[in-house]
Design a protein around this motif. Structure first.
Motif, PDB file in Angstrom:
ATOM      1  N   HIS A 183       0.852  -1.186   0.000  1.00  0.00           N
ATOM      2  CA  HIS A 183       0.000   0.000   0.000  1.00  0.00           C
ATOM      3  C   HIS A 183       0.888   1.236   0.000  1.00  0.00           C
ATOM      4  N   PRO A 184       0.374   2.385  -0.433  1.00  0.00           N
ATOM      5  CA  PRO A 184       1.168   3.614  -0.404  1.00  0.00           C
ATOM      6  C   PRO A 184       1.484   4.036   1.024  1.00  0.00           C
ATOM      7  N   ARG A 185       2.682   4.503   1.249  1.00  0.00           N
ATOM      8  CA  ARG A 185       3.066   5.044   2.558  1.00  0.00           C
ATOM      9  C   ARG A 185       2.618   6.497   2.652  1.00  0.00           C
ATOM     10  N   VAL A 186       2.134   6.876   3.818  1.00  0.00           N
ATOM     11  CA  VAL A 186       1.692   8.257   4.038  1.00  0.00           C
ATOM     12  C   VAL A 186       2.317   8.786   5.326  1.00  0.00           C
ATOM     13  N   PRO A 187       2.520  10.095   5.441  1.00  0.00           N
ATOM     14  CA  PRO A 187       3.037  10.666   6.693  1.00  0.00           C
ATOM     15  C   PRO A 187       1.966  10.794   7.768  1.00  0.00           C
ATOM     16  N   TYR A 188       0.694  10.826   7.339  1.00  0.00           N
ATOM     17  CA  TYR A 188      -0.441  10.913   8.255  1.00  0.00           C
ATOM     18  C   TYR A 188      -1.691  10.515   7.482  1.00  0.00           C
ATOM     19  N   VAL A 189      -2.780  10.301   8.178  1.00  0.00           N
ATOM     20  CA  VAL A 189      -4.042   9.930   7.540  1.00  0.00           C
ATOM     21  C   VAL A 189      -4.778  11.219   7.161  1.00  0.00           C
ATOM     22  N   SER A 190      -4.959  11.429   5.890  1.00  0.00           N
ATOM     23  CA  SER A 190      -5.590  12.656   5.420  1.00  0.00           C
ATOM     24  C   SER A 190      -7.013  12.778   5.953  1.00  0.00           C
ATOM     25  N   GLY A 191      -7.290  13.871   6.641  1.00  0.00           N
ATOM     26  CA  GLY A 191      -8.595  14.089   7.252  1.00  0.00           C
ATOM     27  C   GLY A 191      -8.697  13.585   8.668  1.00  0.00           C
ATOM     28  N   MET A 192      -7.704  12.804   9.104  1.00  0.00           N
ATOM     29  CA  MET A 192      -7.666  12.269  10.478  1.00  0.00           C
ATOM     30  C   MET A 192      -6.249  12.462  11.023  1.00  0.00           C
ATOM     31  N   GLU A 193      -5.699  13.671  10.806  1.00  0.00           N
ATOM     32  CA  GLU A 193      -4.275  13.886  11.048  1.00  0.00           C
ATOM     33  C   GLU A 193      -3.862  13.693  12.507  1.00  0.00           C
ATOM     34  N   ASN A 194      -4.729  14.086  13.446  1.00  0.00           N
ATOM     35  CA  ASN A 194      -4.362  14.062  14.863  1.00  0.00           C
ATOM     36  C   ASN A 194      -5.632  14.102  15.703  1.00  0.00           C
ATOM     37  N   PRO A 195      -5.513  13.951  17.012  1.00  0.00           N
ATOM     38  CA  PRO A 195      -6.721  13.899  17.852  1.00  0.00           C
ATOM     39  C   PRO A 195      -7.607  15.134  17.767  1.00  0.00           C
ATOM     40  N   ALA A 196      -7.018  16.296  17.486  1.00  0.00           N
ATOM     41  CA  ALA A 196      -7.824  17.519  17.403  1.00  0.00           C
ATOM     42  C   ALA A 196      -8.692  17.557  16.147  1.00  0.00           C
ATOM     43  N   GLU A 197      -8.261  16.847  15.106  1.00  0.00           N
ATOM     44  CA  GLU A 197      -8.984  16.858  13.840  1.00  0.00           C
ATOM     45  C   GLU A 197     -10.046  15.765  13.758  1.00  0.00           C
ATOM     46  N   CYS A 198      -9.792  14.634  14.416  1.00  0.00           N
ATOM     47  CA  CYS A 198     -10.541  13.412  14.107  1.00  0.00           C
ATOM     48  C   CYS A 198     -12.051  13.562  14.210  1.00  0.00           C
ATOM     49  N   PHE A 199     -12.554  13.929  15.398  1.00  0.00           N
ATOM     50  CA  PHE A 199     -13.996  13.808  15.595  1.00  0.00           C
ATOM     51  C   PHE A 199     -14.797  14.884  14.872  1.00  0.00           C
ATOM     52  N   SER A 200     -14.254  16.093  14.753  1.00  0.00           N
ATOM     53  CA  SER A 200     -14.980  17.109  13.979  1.00  0.00           C
ATOM     54  C   SER A 200     -15.070  16.696  12.518  1.00  0.00           C
ATOM     55  N   ASN A 201     -14.011  16.112  11.989  1.00  0.00           N
ATOM     56  CA  ASN A 201     -14.037  15.667  10.590  1.00  0.00           C
ATOM     57  C   ASN A 201     -14.940  14.445  10.407  1.00  0.00           C
ATOM     58  N   ILE A 202     -14.962  13.551  11.400  1.00  0.00           N
ATOM     59  CA  ILE A 202     -15.870  12.404  11.352  1.00  0.00           C
ATOM     60  C   ILE A 202     -17.323  12.880  11.323  1.00  0.00           C
ATOM     61  N   VAL A 203     -17.660  13.807  12.214  1.00  0.00           N
ATOM     62  CA  VAL A 203     -19.028  14.321  12.257  1.00  0.00           C
ATOM     63  C   VAL A 203     -19.391  14.991  10.931  1.00  0.00           C
ATOM     64  N   GLY A 204     -18.453  15.767  10.389  1.00  0.00           N
ATOM     65  CA  GLY A 204     -18.701  16.403   9.101  1.00  0.00           C
ATOM     66  C   GLY A 204     -18.976  15.384   8.010  1.00  0.00           C
ATOM     67  N   TRP A 205     -18.207  14.306   7.996  1.00  0.00           N
ATOM     68  CA  TRP A 205     -18.410  13.246   7.002  1.00  0.00           C
ATOM     69  C   TRP A 205     -19.786  12.616   7.175  1.00  0.00           C
ATOM     70  N   LEU A 206     -20.160  12.329   8.415  1.00  0.00           N
ATOM     71  CA  LEU A 206     -21.448  11.681   8.683  1.00  0.00           C
ATOM     72  C   LEU A 206     -22.612  12.578   8.281  1.00  0.00           C
ATOM     73  N   VAL A 207     -22.513  13.872   8.573  1.00  0.00           N
ATOM     74  CA  VAL A 207     -23.570  14.809   8.174  1.00  0.00           C
ATOM     75  C   VAL A 207     -23.686  14.845   6.654  1.00  0.00           C
ATOM     76  N   THR A 208     -22.543  14.953   5.987  1.00  0.00           N
ATOM     77  CA  THR A 208     -22.520  15.035   4.521  1.00  0.00           C
ATOM     78  C   THR A 208     -23.130  13.786   3.882  1.00  0.00           C
ATOM     79  N   HIS A 209     -22.975  12.642   4.555  1.00  0.00           N
ATOM     80  CA  HIS A 209     -23.464  11.382   3.984  1.00  0.00           C
ATOM     81  C   HIS A 209     -24.836  10.980   4.521  1.00  0.00           C
ATOM     82  N   GLY A 210     -25.546  11.911   5.129  1.00  0.00           N
ATOM     83  CA  GLY A 210     -26.957  11.715   5.411  1.00  0.00           C
ATOM     84  C   GLY A 210     -27.308  11.001   6.701  1.00  0.00           C
ATOM     85  N   TYR A 211     -26.364  10.859   7.618  1.00  0.00           N
ATOM     86  CA  TYR A 211     -26.685  10.224   8.897  1.00  0.00           C
ATOM     87  C   TYR A 211     -27.466  11.206   9.776  1.00  0.00           C
ATOM     88  N   SER A 212     -28.396  10.675  10.559  1.00  0.00           N
ATOM     89  CA  SER A 212     -29.238  11.522  11.413  1.00  0.00           C
ATOM     90  C   SER A 212     -28.486  11.943  12.663  1.00  0.00           C
TER      91      SER A 212
END
Length: 232
Positions: A183-212
């Protein structure tokens, strides 16, 4: 704790409320996921599970071998956690859990938290590790066991997480845990770079994809709180 059951009580006294059975390598309780052979939960491991149940310590099987994981789920009188992993059907490495383990965990009331540390929860559709790779595991697990049994355990660090893995790969058997899938090597997970980013980006993804709102509340903490209330 080696083979000293009373050390569980000591750790409880220090405030520990969650313990893993094995961290990738075998110990006195059972086998880790990097072992070639999994002997399952030992007799001492069963005593340890019983003691954790009595005290009110949540049990984690993220880094345990498949048979050990199944044995722990069966032996525990309360639900257990897969706090940070993914689905092996989506990405075939030992670090991910097979359907059998995910189902068994859910059937007993437990929860799987979807991992997001670099080079773990990849997918065939998104092998360049990103939030899309992570959410491929999330959607698979939701379809497999239902939204009441899935959450997120990003397991990300601030700073150079990949460098940490590289430094400790032999000591923690990281190479064997992640398998040999290219698999390709990455320096970090895009969109989940660190603990400060993870949950706000997760919530944004879930809202965008129609979860209640109700579904989002479950997977970003509600499901975990429900199980902890039973365990603690």
């Amino acid at each position: 704790i080696e083979n000293e059951l009373d050390r569980i009580d000591i750790l409880y006294g220090f405030g520990v409320r969650q313990m893993g059975i094995a961290y990738s390598q075998a110990n006195m309780l059972g086998s880790g996921l990097s072992e070639d052979r999994d002997g399952g939960l030992t007799h001492f491991g069963r005593r340890a599970v019983d003691r954790m149940n009595k005290l009110g310590i949540a049990i984690d099987i993220s880094h345990s071998g498949d048979q050990t994981s199944l044995d722990v789920i069966e032996a525990s009188r309360v639900p257990v956690f897969i706090t940070h992993a993914g689905a092996r059907s989506v990405w075939n490495t030992p670090r991910m859990k097979p359907d059998e383990v995910i189902r068994a965990c859910a059937e007993r009331g437990g929860v799987i938290g979807i991992e997001a540390a670099p080079h773990t929860t990849l997918s065939g559709d998104h092998p360049h590790h990103s939030i899309e790779s992570v959410m491929d595991h999330f959607t698979y697990c939701v379809e497999l066991v239902g939204i009441d049994h899935v959450a997120f355990g990003p397991d990300t660090n601030f700073g150079d997480h990949v460098g940490l893995h590289d430094s400790f790969t032999q000591h923690l058997a990281i190479g064997k845990a992640h398998g040999v899938v290219d698999h390709p090597r990455v320096p970090y997970v895009s969109g989940m770079e660190n603990p400060a980013e993870c949950f706000s980006n997760i919530v944004g993804w879930l809202v965008t994809h129609g979860y209640s709102d109700e579904e989002i509340a479950k997977v970003i903490g509600g499901n975990i709180i429900r199980v902890l209330q039973e365990v603690w």
